[in-house]
Design a protein around this motif. Structure first.
Motif, PDB file in Angstrom:
ATOM      1  N   GLU A   3      37.235   4.740  11.624  1.00 19.20           N
ATOM      2  CA  GLU A   3      38.501   4.735  10.887  1.00 19.20           C
ATOM      3  C   GLU A   3      39.228   6.062  11.053  1.00 19.20           C
ATOM      4  O   GLU A   3      40.454   6.090  11.232  1.00 19.20           O
ATOM      5  N   ALA A   4      38.488   7.160  11.005  1.00 21.49           N
ATOM      6  CA  ALA A   4      39.106   8.479  11.203  1.00 21.49           C
ATOM      7  C   ALA A   4      39.666   8.585  12.613  1.00 21.49           C
ATOM      8  O   ALA A   4      40.766   9.121  12.822  1.00 21.49           O
ATOM      9  N   ARG A   5      38.922   8.081  13.578  1.00 18.43           N
ATOM     10  CA  ARG A   5      39.387   8.106  14.975  1.00 18.43           C
ATOM     11  C   ARG A   5      40.663   7.261  15.126  1.00 18.43           C
ATOM     12  O   ARG A   5      41.594   7.661  15.810  1.00 18.43           O
ATOM     13  N   ASN A   6      40.695   6.099  14.483  1.00 15.68           N
ATOM     14  CA  ASN A   6      41.882   5.244  14.548  1.00 15.68           C
ATOM     15  C   ASN A   6      43.095   5.936  13.931  1.00 15.68           C
ATOM     16  O   ASN A   6      44.207   5.837  14.454  1.00 15.68           O
ATOM     17  N   GLN A   7      42.887   6.629  12.819  1.00 17.35           N
ATOM     18  CA  GLN A   7      43.993   7.355  12.190  1.00 17.35           C
ATOM     19  C   GLN A   7      44.513   8.447  13.121  1.00 17.35           C
ATOM     20  O   GLN A   7      45.715   8.657  13.244  1.00 17.35           O
ATOM     21  N   TYR A   8      43.588   9.150  13.791  1.00 21.17           N
ATOM     22  CA  TYR A   8      43.986  10.193  14.725  1.00 21.17           C
ATOM     23  C   TYR A   8      44.769   9.602  15.897  1.00 21.17           C
ATOM     24  O   TYR A   8      45.795  10.148  16.302  1.00 21.17           O
ATOM     25  N   LEU A   9      44.290   8.475  16.414  1.00 15.47           N
ATOM     26  CA  LEU A   9      44.993   7.840  17.531  1.00 15.47           C
ATOM     27  C   LEU A   9      46.371   7.340  17.101  1.00 15.47           C
ATOM     28  O   LEU A   9      47.340   7.457  17.860  1.00 15.47           O
TER      29      LEU A   9
END
Length: 88
Positions: free
Chosen positions: A43-49
């Motif tokens: 989820e954190a990676r998706n937010q960053y992307l």
């Protein structure tokens, strides 16, 4: 004597099953914790992307790319709107 032996075996079997269930519960809990950490990371990676996509497709980036290609803003008074016939 047979009755006492069968009671001891039954109690032993009961505690064995109880301990097996507890061990399985602990393993399941650990696996759930690992999966929840994995979900949080993704989820954190998706937010960053999503943030990166927003940066690279934001209005200022489009404006900068347009200026690099020689495009300029047109004043609203210089815009001509052509109205055509409705063709149905």
């Amino acid at each position: 004597m047979k009755k006492l032996l069968s009671i001891i075996i039954a109690v032993g079997l009961f505690f064995f099953i109880l301990s097996t269930i507890r061990i399985q519960k602990e393993k399941s809990g650990q696996r759930i914790a690992v999966l929840m950490e994995d979900i949080a990371f993704k989820e954190a990676r998706n937010q960053y992307l999503a943030y990166q996509v927003g940066i690279y497709t934001g209005p200022q980036v489009v404006i900068d790319k347009a200026f690099e290609q020689g495009l300029v803003f047109t004043e609203p008074t210089k815009v001509i709107i052509l109205e055509g016939k409705n063709e149905h």
